[in-house]
Design an enzyme around this catalytic site. Structure first.
Site, PDB file in Angstrom:
ATOM      1  N   GLN A 124      -6.911 -26.894  -2.329  1.00  0.00           N
ATOM      2  CA  GLN A 124      -5.614 -26.218  -2.291  1.00  0.00           C
ATOM      3  C   GLN A 124      -4.987 -26.372  -0.909  1.00  0.00           C
ATOM      4  OE1 GLN A 124      -6.167 -22.182  -3.755  1.00  0.00           O
ATOM      5  NE2 GLN A 124      -7.210 -22.896  -5.575  1.00  0.00           N
ATOM      6  N   CYS A 125      -5.183 -25.400  -0.051  1.00  0.00           N
ATOM      7  CA  CYS A 125      -4.486 -25.372   1.242  1.00  0.00           C
ATOM      8  C   CYS A 125      -4.821 -26.554   2.140  1.00  0.00           C
ATOM      9  CB  CYS A 125      -4.764 -24.055   1.948  1.00  0.00           C
ATOM     10  SG  CYS A 125      -4.160 -22.635   0.998  1.00  0.00           S
TER      11      CYS A 125
END
Length: 178
Positions: A124-125
């Site tokens: 994700q990030c």
């Protein structure tokens, strides 16, 4: 010559969110690796930048986020990674470390041309931040043992995408600031 900075993503965390139970085992394995990496980066004089989610608390600042995480049930994952007095701290609201933050300006002001992305969550990030760094013409390094994941298969795919599509260098943390 441009500098290399270590960016610690979302590790100041209470782990009170969906999928935290799936993230915690990976985070536990990453904390000692990242603690060592932080020590080497700081000893080498590399800028250390924490970029952390504000968890929707728009009145929060970095000290408050740290205090909340240290008061939570998973303080043992946060304490070893505590920012020191020379650390920089950027609060973010979305997945990318760059989206609506002053990080691009900060990186350019410090003469940084390469970012070592560590922390969570790989798929994700970290992935979205690597893409945003790439489109800003910054070199990206991801130490695969210093990023935590929720889903191993997606993390593996994310690392391959960062390497293949974004030109990121994927390595072991022991190769950095050795």
């Amino acid at each position: 010559m441009s500098k290399t900075a270590l960016v610690v993503i979302d590790m100041i965390n209470t782990y009170d969110h969906p999928d935290a139970d799936r993230l915690l085992p990976s985070a536990r394995s990453v904390v000692p690796v990242l603690t060592d990496l932080l020590g080497r980066a700081r000893a080498a004089g590399a800028p250390v930048i924490y970029v952390n989610d504000n968890f929707g608390e728009w009145r929060s600042h970095h000290g408050e986020l740290l205090d909340q995480a240290l008061a939570g049930p998973h303080a043992d994952l946060v304490e070893p990674l505590r920012p020191d007095d020379s650390s920089l701290f950027v609060v973010k609201a979305r997945h990318s470390i760059f989206f609506e933050t002053p990080l691009t300006y900060l990186v350019h002001q410090l003469g940084i041309g390469e970012l070592v992305l560590a922390g969570q969550v790989t798929e994700q990030c970290v992935l979205y931040s690597a893409l945003d760094a790439h489109i800003r013409h910054l070199d990206v390094v991801v130490p695969k043992d210093a990023v935590a994941h929720i889903h191993q298969d997606l993390a593996d795919a994310a690392l391959r995408m960062m390497e293949r599509n974004m030109g990121a260098r994927i390595c072991d943390s022991s190769e950095l600031w050795a």
